[in-house]
Structures are given as structure tokens and as C-alpha cells.
Design a protein around this motif. Structure first.
Motif, PDB file in Angstrom:
ATOM      1  N   VAL A  17       0.905  -0.843   0.284  1.00  0.00           N
ATOM      2  CA  VAL A  17      -0.240  -0.122  -0.019  1.00  0.00           C
ATOM      3  C   VAL A  17       0.859   1.810   0.072  1.00  0.00           C
ATOM      4  O   VAL A  17       1.978   1.487   0.679  1.00  0.00           O
ATOM      5  CB  VAL A  17      -1.168   0.189   1.176  1.00  0.00           C
ATOM      6  CG1 VAL A  17      -1.674   1.320   1.570  1.00  0.00           C
ATOM      7  CG2 VAL A  17      -1.708  -0.624   0.752  1.00  0.00           C
ATOM      8  N   LEU A  18       0.746   2.078  -0.842  1.00  0.00           N
ATOM      9  CA  LEU A  18       1.105   2.996  -0.975  1.00  0.00           C
ATOM     10  C   LEU A  18       0.797   4.392  -0.304  1.00  0.00           C
ATOM     11  O   LEU A  18       0.949   5.345   0.342  1.00  0.00           O
ATOM     12  CB  LEU A  18       1.505   3.820  -2.856  1.00  0.00           C
ATOM     13  CG  LEU A  18       2.579   4.755  -2.540  1.00  0.00           C
ATOM     14  CD1 LEU A  18       3.974   4.797  -2.138  1.00  0.00           C
ATOM     15  CD2 LEU A  18       2.890   4.875  -4.696  1.00  0.00           C
ATOM     16  N   ILE A  86      -5.587  11.290   5.135  1.00  0.00           N
ATOM     17  CA  ILE A  86      -5.249  10.530   3.569  1.00  0.00           C
ATOM     18  C   ILE A  86      -3.398  10.658   4.604  1.00  0.00           C
ATOM     19  O   ILE A  86      -2.473  11.256   4.084  1.00  0.00           O
ATOM     20  CB  ILE A  86      -5.086  11.752   2.899  1.00  0.00           C
ATOM     21  CG1 ILE A  86      -6.457  12.414   2.299  1.00  0.00           C
ATOM     22  CG2 ILE A  86      -4.022  11.819   1.487  1.00  0.00           C
ATOM     23  CD1 ILE A  86      -6.487  13.245   1.282  1.00  0.00           C
ATOM     24  N   LEU A  87      -3.179   9.448   4.327  1.00  0.00           N
ATOM     25  CA  LEU A  87      -1.439   8.602   4.440  1.00  0.00           C
ATOM     26  C   LEU A  87      -0.635   8.496   3.111  1.00  0.00           C
ATOM     27  O   LEU A  87      -1.660   7.256   2.309  1.00  0.00           O
ATOM     28  CB  LEU A  87      -2.113   7.612   5.340  1.00  0.00           C
ATOM     29  CG  LEU A  87      -3.081   7.955   6.899  1.00  0.00           C
ATOM     30  CD1 LEU A  87      -3.398   6.649   7.304  1.00  0.00           C
ATOM     31  CD2 LEU A  87      -2.864   9.067   7.257  1.00  0.00           C
ATOM     32  N   LEU A  88       0.234   8.717   3.692  1.00  0.00           N
ATOM     33  CA  LEU A  88       1.427   8.574   2.558  1.00  0.00           C
ATOM     34  C   LEU A  88       2.816   7.423   2.708  1.00  0.00           C
ATOM     35  O   LEU A  88       3.083   8.206   3.693  1.00  0.00           O
ATOM     36  CB  LEU A  88       1.540   9.654   1.812  1.00  0.00           C
ATOM     37  CG  LEU A  88       2.795   9.711   0.359  1.00  0.00           C
ATOM     38  CD1 LEU A  88       2.296   8.936  -0.278  1.00  0.00           C
ATOM     39  CD2 LEU A  88       3.710  10.995  -0.105  1.00  0.00           C
ATOM     40  N   ASP A  92      10.714   5.360   5.188  1.00  0.00           N
ATOM     41  CA  ASP A  92      10.959   4.589   6.677  1.00  0.00           C
ATOM     42  C   ASP A  92      10.401   3.908   6.087  1.00  0.00           C
ATOM     43  O   ASP A  92      10.161   2.833   7.328  1.00  0.00           O
ATOM     44  CB  ASP A  92      11.214   5.524   7.358  1.00  0.00           C
ATOM     45  CG  ASP A  92      10.146   6.299   7.763  1.00  0.00           C
ATOM     46  OD1 ASP A  92       8.908   5.949   7.043  1.00  0.00           O
ATOM     47  OD2 ASP A  92       9.997   6.797   8.803  1.00  0.00           O
ATOM     48  N   GLY A  93       9.145   3.447   5.840  1.00  0.00           N
ATOM     49  CA  GLY A  93       7.830   2.362   5.708  1.00  0.00           C
ATOM     50  C   GLY A  93       7.176   3.248   6.447  1.00  0.00           C
ATOM     51  O   GLY A  93       5.680   2.404   6.457  1.00  0.00           O
ATOM     52  N   ASN A  94       7.139   4.437   7.036  1.00  0.00           N
ATOM     53  CA  ASN A  94       5.747   4.702   8.375  1.00  0.00           C
ATOM     54  C   ASN A  94       4.895   5.538   6.950  1.00  0.00           C
ATOM     55  O   ASN A  94       5.788   6.132   6.152  1.00  0.00           O
ATOM     56  CB  ASN A  94       6.569   5.090   8.933  1.00  0.00           C
ATOM     57  CG  ASN A  94       7.197   4.065  10.145  1.00  0.00           C
ATOM     58  OD1 ASN A  94       6.315   2.896   9.988  1.00  0.00           O
ATOM     59  ND2 ASN A  94       8.257   4.683  10.523  1.00  0.00           N
TER      60      ASN A  94
END
Length: 349
Positions: A17-18, A86-88, A92-94
Motif C-alpha cells: 500500500v502506497l 490521507i496517508l502516504l 522509511d516505510g511509515n
């Protein structure tokens, strides 16, 4: 499928998921009177939760006014959502919430998401040549010196099969198809990870549409791009998309991979929508589902399921309670918000 296998599959999907939209809402105030008093809200997007996977094309379809473009502009932060996240995914993968980032960090992340607009002519300042239109955002984001930026502009134009010296021309000197190629090139010049495509071919002739769509698929493979593809043309969406989200009056009513959705639609609205797609075979016919009535007002949407006033299968519960968007048993990627599918849905997810 065993529990361990199911858990590994879910973890693998989550790692891919991006971009995530969680309970995103966008309400536009309705004002009246001399004092512009707010008397209501247009609920353009109402509690949307979807994921975009890296390297995929997520198609978003629905009637005019369903909130498709509002989602795209919300991702770009051209509109600030009323609520939600809205999460991107960062390097660092977080995940970081784009709506709560400090100004400096928010500015740095903007380069990672670019947009191709519907009208390729209105996307440019007619007083500036193509080079200036490309150079300004690159300069603001500190992408190289003047010579390096010029080389990058030339490379971007070559990538969309245009001559590098076109950068010295003005927007009115190009055809519609060429202008849309330039819009795509401008987005590529920023080295984005995600491109939001808002009706990118609807203003073009059919023959030009095919060229642009094929070019976009080629560029996606070459640059490992992720597309959010907003469109009305269901045939175009089927050709471009890996997964498709169907929207109605600000809500996602069904989402699935393209093959599953076009093979077997669960929601009555999706069935009606896809029944309108013409079959490219001489003499072929299929049943057309005609929806009765008009789309309700987003200022005062119906209670319960928003589609129930036009649904041929409407039940009492549809008028009283809003159906949750739940996955189907055996196919967790196919989610539908409809009480008709209750027996097929996995309520434990």
C-alpha cells in the motif's frame, strides 16, 4: 485458505500500500443571504476509505457529481478535506498524514504526487511557453540548476514522443492530443510516485484517446508509476485499471479488481452502470438496466442506503440503515455496500 496463509497475504498486501484514504469527508458550505450564512452542506465526499497499491492503476467511476474529482483534488490537497486522513508511505516505510504535516515537510511531499487535469489547454498559462511552465515547479522544488532542468524537460518531452525543441513553443501551437502529452510530461518531470489522472482523455478524439492511454501504460511500466484514474468512460477504465472503485453520491458502493467487477457486479448501481457499456460486436445485444428518477441532492441525501430511491431491489432495511462496505467470502479484494450481498459477505473482517 489457512489462517497463516491468509495472514501472510494480508501482510503482503499491506506492505504494497502506497496511499490510504481513511474516513475522508469533504463538505462544501451552502450559503444564503447578505451575510452569507451557512444553511447546509454539499456532502461531495462522505466517509471514503480506500487504499492505493504501489504500481497499480486504481480506477474511480460514477455519475457526474458523485465525488470522483473531489477525491482526486483532495489527494492533491487542492481541496482540504473536512475530516479524515490521507496517508502516504514515506521512505522509511511509515505512513504520514498529509493533512497534518508541518508546512515545510508538506511542501517536500507535494512533489511525490502530481496531477493530469481534464482540460489540457486550461492547464497552462497561455502567456508562458512550455519551458517556463515546466521550469517553475522544478525550480521551486530545487530540482537541479538551470541547465539540468532544461535537460530534464527535454527528456520528459521525449518520453511522451514529442520533440525537445517543443519546449520553446506556446500552448496554443499544439493540438489537444499534444497538449495532453505535454501535461503528462510536466507531471513526469517532477519524478512523482503517484499521478492523479482526472478525466485525462475525455476531451480528446477517440483515435487520440487510444494513443494517450497506450502511452500512459507504457510510462507506468517504465517509471514504476501509480495511477489514480478518474473517468466516466467505463471501457477506458476497464482497459487502464487494475482495480475499480464505483462511487454513488459521495460513497464507494463497490470496489474490486477490474476482472472481477466487469465479470460479476454485485451492487445494483454497478450492474446498471456497466449495462450501459456498448458491446463492440455487430448485432450483439444485452439487457440495459434503466434507473428511474434523478440522483438525489448531496445537500440532503436519502436516509439509509443512498441508492435506495432508484434501486429496483429496495427493501425496508435499505431505507433505514446504511449498508457497510464489506468484503465477499473467498474474495476479500471485492467489497460491496449492499444488504442484498449479506449472505456472501465476510462480516468478521
Amino acid at each position: 485458505m489457512s489462517e497463516d496463509t491468509k495472514m501472510r497475504a494480508e501482510t503482503s498486501t499491506q506492505d504494497n500500500v502506497l496511499l490510504q484514504l481513511k474516513q475522508v469527508k469533504k463538505y462544501f458550505p451552502v450559503t444564503a443571504g447578505v451575510l452569507k450564512k451557512t444553511i447546509g452542506h454539499v456532502k461531495a465526499v462522505d466517509d471514503i476509505t480506500i487504499e492505493v497499491h504501489k504500481g497499480e492503476t486504481l480506477g474511480i467511476v460514477g455519475e457526474s457529481g458523485c465525488g470522483k474529482s473531489t477525491i482526486g483534488k483532495g489527494i492533491m490537497r487542492l481541496y482540504k478535506p473536512t475530516a479524515g486522513q490521507i496517508l502516504l508511505k514515506g521512505e522509511d516505510g511509515n505512513f504520514v498524514d498529509l493533512l497534518s504535516l508541518p508546512k515545510a515537510e508538506s511542501f517536500r511531499t507535494r512533489r511525490r504526487i502530481q496531477m493530469v487535469f481534464q482540460d489540457p489547454y486550461a492547464s497552462f498559462d497561455p502567456m508562458k511557453n512550455i519551458k517556463n511552465a515546466f521550469d517553475e515547479p522544478m525550480r521551486i522544488h530545487g530540482l537541479g540548476n538551470r541547465r539540468e532542468r532544461e535537460e530534464k524537460i527535454a527528456a520528459a518531452l521525449k518520453a511522451v514522443n514529442l520533440m525537445p525543441d517543443f519546449m520553446y513553443r506556446y500552448p496554443h501551437e499544439f493540438s489537444g492530443g499534444q497538449r495532453q502529452r505535454i501535461c503528462i510530461a510536466r507531471a513526469l518531470a517532477m519524478n512523482p510516485e503517484i499521478i492523479v489522472c482526472d478525466e485525462p482523455v475525455s476531451a480528446l478524439d477517440v483515435s487520440i484517446q487510444a494513443q494517450i492511454l497506450n502511452l500512459m501504460r507504457q510510462l507506468q511500466k517504465e517509471f514504476n508509476l501509480t495511477y489514480v484514474f478518474i473517468a466516466h468512460d467505463l471501457s477506458v477504465v476497464q482497459y487502464m485499471s487494475d482495480r475499480v472503485a464505483v462511487m454513488y453520491l459521495g460513497k464507494v458502493v463497490e470496489i474490486a479488481d477490474a476482472d472481477s467487477l466487469y465479470t460479476r457486479q454485485i451492487h445494483p448501481y454497478t450492474q446498471a452502470l456497466l449495462s450501459a457499456v456498448p458491446i463492440p460486436i455487430v448485432g450483439a445485444r444485452k439487457e440495459r438496466i434503466i434507473l428511474k428518477g434523478d440522483v438525489p441532492s448531496p445537500v440532503n441525501p436519502p436516509s439509509g442506503c443512498r441508492f435506495h430511491p432508484r434501486c429496483r431491489f429496495c427493501m425496508d432495511i435499505c431505507m433505514q440503515k446504511e449498508p457497510p462496505l464489506l468484503p465477499l467470502k473467498g474474495n476479500p479484494g471485492h467489497k460491496v455496500a449492499c444488504f442484498l450481498a449479506t449472505d456472501e459477505q465476510d462480516e468478521g473482517v
